[in-house]
Design a protein around this motif. Sequence first.
Motif, PDB file in Angstrom:
ATOM      1  N   ASP A 127       0.715  -1.130  -0.031  1.00 33.37           N
ATOM      2  CA  ASP A 127       0.160   0.292  -0.441  1.00 33.37           C
ATOM      3  C   ASP A 127       1.044   1.120   0.266  1.00 33.37           C
ATOM      4  OD1 ASP A 127       0.927   0.653   2.697  1.00 33.37           O
ATOM      5  OD2 ASP A 127      -1.210   0.528   3.457  1.00 33.37           O
ATOM      6  N   LEU A 128      -0.282   2.299   0.071  1.00 31.95           N
ATOM      7  CA  LEU A 128       0.474   3.744  -0.182  1.00 31.95           C
ATOM      8  C   LEU A 128       0.173   4.448   0.909  1.00 31.95           C
ATOM      9  CD1 LEU A 128       2.354   5.273  -2.554  1.00 31.95           C
ATOM     10  CD2 LEU A 128      -0.285   5.436  -3.195  1.00 31.95           C
ATOM     11  N   ARG A 150       0.192   8.699   1.671  1.00 32.80           N
ATOM     12  CA  ARG A 150       0.592  10.315   1.497  1.00 32.80           C
ATOM     13  C   ARG A 150       1.435  11.118   1.961  1.00 32.80           C
ATOM     14  NH1 ARG A 150      -0.790  12.360  -4.368  1.00 32.80           N
ATOM     15  NH2 ARG A 150      -1.089   9.981  -5.432  1.00 32.80           N
ATOM     16  N   VAL A 190       6.815  23.277  -3.135  1.00 28.93           N
ATOM     17  CA  VAL A 190       6.625  22.220  -3.292  1.00 28.93           C
ATOM     18  C   VAL A 190       7.733  21.178  -4.225  1.00 28.93           C
ATOM     19  CG1 VAL A 190       4.222  19.646  -3.455  1.00 28.93           C
ATOM     20  CG2 VAL A 190       4.487  22.569  -3.046  1.00 28.93           C
ATOM     21  N   ALA A 191       7.835  19.975  -3.002  1.00 24.00           N
ATOM     22  CA  ALA A 191       8.836  18.795  -4.312  1.00 24.00           C
ATOM     23  C   ALA A 191       8.025  17.645  -3.907  1.00 24.00           C
ATOM     24  CB  ALA A 191      10.167  18.400  -3.694  1.00 24.00           C
ATOM     25  N   TYR A 192       7.835  16.788  -4.780  1.00 29.49           N
ATOM     26  CA  TYR A 192       7.399  15.054  -4.641  1.00 29.49           C
ATOM     27  C   TYR A 192       8.770  14.021  -4.417  1.00 29.49           C
ATOM     28  CZ  TYR A 192       3.111  17.862  -5.231  1.00 29.49           C
ATOM     29  OH  TYR A 192       1.586  18.448  -5.022  1.00 29.49           O
ATOM     30  N   LYS A 193       8.555  13.218  -3.536  1.00 26.88           N
ATOM     31  CA  LYS A 193      10.409  11.817  -3.560  1.00 26.88           C
ATOM     32  C   LYS A 193       9.122  10.910  -3.141  1.00 26.88           C
ATOM     33  CE  LYS A 193      13.474  14.533  -4.454  1.00 26.88           C
ATOM     34  NZ  LYS A 193      14.298  14.441  -5.345  1.00 26.88           N
ATOM     35  N   TYR A 194       9.945   9.860  -3.631  1.00 28.85           N
ATOM     36  CA  TYR A 194       8.882   8.495  -3.721  1.00 28.85           C
ATOM     37  C   TYR A 194      10.192   7.133  -2.796  1.00 28.85           C
ATOM     38  CZ  TYR A 194       6.830  11.207  -6.917  1.00 28.85           C
ATOM     39  OH  TYR A 194       5.981  11.977  -7.771  1.00 28.85           O
ATOM     40  N   LYS A 238       4.625   1.695   0.117  1.00 26.22           N
ATOM     41  CA  LYS A 238       5.747   2.369  -0.596  1.00 26.22           C
ATOM     42  C   LYS A 238       4.784   4.235  -0.236  1.00 26.22           C
ATOM     43  CE  LYS A 238       4.656   3.607  -5.515  1.00 26.22           C
ATOM     44  NZ  LYS A 238       6.187   3.375  -5.838  1.00 26.22           N
ATOM     45  N   ILE A 271       4.869   8.501  -0.762  1.00 26.37           N
ATOM     46  CA  ILE A 271       5.218   9.882  -1.846  1.00 26.37           C
ATOM     47  C   ILE A 271       5.234  10.797  -0.614  1.00 26.37           C
ATOM     48  CG2 ILE A 271       4.099  11.427  -3.130  1.00 26.37           C
ATOM     49  CD1 ILE A 271       2.861   9.181  -4.452  1.00 26.37           C
ATOM     50  N   ASN A 276      -2.974  16.589  -0.393  1.00 22.49           N
ATOM     51  CA  ASN A 276      -3.596  15.036  -1.320  1.00 22.49           C
ATOM     52  C   ASN A 276      -2.579  14.468  -0.098  1.00 22.49           C
ATOM     53  OD1 ASN A 276      -4.810  15.395  -3.785  1.00 22.49           O
ATOM     54  ND2 ASN A 276      -3.128  16.158  -4.622  1.00 22.49           N
ATOM     55  N   THR A 278      -4.338   4.705   2.928  1.00 21.90           N
ATOM     56  CA  THR A 278      -4.564   5.668   2.473  1.00 21.90           C
ATOM     57  C   THR A 278      -5.838   4.704   2.469  1.00 21.90           C
ATOM     58  OG1 THR A 278      -2.994   6.239   1.159  1.00 21.90           O
ATOM     59  CG2 THR A 278      -5.499   6.801  -0.176  1.00 21.90           C
TER      60      THR A 278
END
Lengths: 428, 303
Positions: free
Chosen positions: A2-3, A5, A69-73, A80, A82, A102, A209
């Motif tokens: 699963d994820l 954020r 804003v920066a998004y990193k993974y 997982k 975000i 989000n 989530t």
Amino acid sequence: MDLLRFITCGSVDDGKSTLIGRLLYDSESVSLDVLAALEKRQASNGTVDLALLTDGLRAEREQGITIDVAYKYFTTPRRKFIITDAPGHVQYTRNMVTGASNADLAIVLVDARQGVIEQTRRHTLIAALLGIRHFVLAVNKMDLVGYDEAVFAKIATDYAELTNHFNLPAAVAIPLSALQGDNVVTHSTHLPWYTGPSLLEHLESVPGTLERSAEPRFQVQYVIRPQTAELPDYRGYAGQIQSGEYRRGDRVLVLPSGLESEIEALEVSQQEVEAAAAPQAVVIRLRDDVDVSRGDSIVPLGQQPTITRELEATLCWMSEQPLWPGRKLLVQHHSTLVKAAIPAILYKVNVQTFAKAAAESAQLNDIVRVRIKTALPLAVDTYQENRVSGSFILVDELSGDTVAAGLVEAANSEYFTAPVAPPVAFSI
Amino acid sequence: MSTPHFDYLDRLEAEAIHILREVAGQFERPALLFSGGKDSIVLTRLAEKAFRPGRFPFPLVHVDTGHNFPEVLDYRDELAARLGEKLIVRSVEETIKRQRLREPGGKYPSRNPLQTYTLLEVIEEFEFDACIGGARRDEEKARAKERIFSVRDEFGQWDPKRQRPELWNVYNGRIQKGENVRVFPISNWTELDVWRYIQRENIQLPDIYFGHERTCVVLPSGQLLGLSEHLQLDDDDEIVTRQVRFRTVGDSTCTAAVESDASTVEDIIQDLLLAKVSERGATRLDDNISEAGMEDRKRNGYF
């Protein structure tokens, strides 16, 4: 797998970018070539500046702050992630709102030397306003206060008072040092008195989530009409299920027209299915040949949202140009775009205390409660009931800029006096 | 009834389809930028899921640098034919002639910066108001900052300081005449996600993604560049034949191969799980020119 954020927030210089850099670095999520580039720029004392992993713009490196804003993974064996790295600077609060919209979880960073400050309160309340329910209080820079348990305990207590006062769920407090790597991924011997999880352990174990058990909502994004010899009469309404579940055979209403029909077929990835649920992208076909266009909602009979041309909303105002009552704008409610006017600003919210104060206008980064009138009826829920059907943006008709984030607070169908007009397509 | 469980690939797919449909709903003349690489191939699969049984509401547009791998061009034409969708090809060669641009020189003459000129020409020619691309935020740190709907001015320029806030999954595509929007539906995917999706969907790819024998020139960095007529070789260049594959498919003059025996998608995923070097770091010769190489190119209109 699963994820999750999550967003990091807190004041400028609290070490948010360094914390993310440390999470990526210690969980071995940084590639060798990226590390090599980082080491090329290392500080004079020979340490690697982990903040450079996320501060990707020229201007950010020049000023040593995060602007956008920066998004990193990254991925661990358990989950997982975000990461949304949002700026802490007051001037960029609108970007923090962007990130929070989000996120499932917020890490609120506090500098152990400073304790809970104005920006801690502002960010916590904005995150709460946007519906985040999981909070982590990361008390950073513990190395600079001698890893003192009393300092941590005081900040944790102060913060608990804040969350109590605003009826927020309790935060999980973790003492750490992003710079030294204490308690970020691995437990630290510098903090023997702390027996809770490291930050990463906590992030791996909190609920992820989850679709809230909201009423079914679906908005048409695009009408599929092949008009080929094999499929002369096919009409499919393509969109994403925003909440809840849809089943073949459901009796539904098309809104705002109020026409009734039945779901004849439900397609996911070109396959017919019996049922589908949020957040799946689907195609709905109706039994009756009713007029449906982009922006219309299809909802089960008896579970409809409010149809209204007048609502009350909280706005996060994001434009340098202030909002004055009487202004005309566009409301973009997902796939619907309608003209709107804001006849009244009811009050301004003090983002430190959430106290209401009279306001003549809304300035950049202000949070205000307003009344909105729209040219055509919208199908909405309150933001508290439904984060999707209760959210919208305001758009400046001339520049096209997004000038506000909007949260529906009250939508009373009693406001709605005129008969429902037949649906008018206003394509965007 | 219990809530069905969706894993992260389901979520990423749903998000991307939602974005593609917003493009179809909001714009008059969109286009899908198609290079024949894995990311744009994944975009075509997502477009099938978004719009079938209808047709795509946009053509596929390929900006052909003239330095492409022939296998990729064959694949491009076959895919467009199989999908039955319109393919527009515009060539950098033609732009160079028409605008009297100077060809890049040097031993490894990359036409990558020149692609921007052709891209802006094709946008103008067809009056595209939205260009869908397969860029991902995990590729590079300037990309990590870009919105999913990225507004560009009439010169195609990106201004990172003036980006629109992007809230929830509400995408604002309103623009002035002359402006256009670059749209990145797989922004939130990583390289590994793309491969896992290719595996799950059983998507066919050009052969050069899989291990094969190739004659290469060894670069001073140790990277391997497939031999092609566009390279200017010196007598003392080291030429070797190795088992290689490509992690990314750009120009043959600036995309290095990696040594690999991987012959299936599963093998590639295993390779990636062990890889210590990022996709662009391993393969691209053009991003490392300066700290802000990608940011600067995007400011100039690069996709």
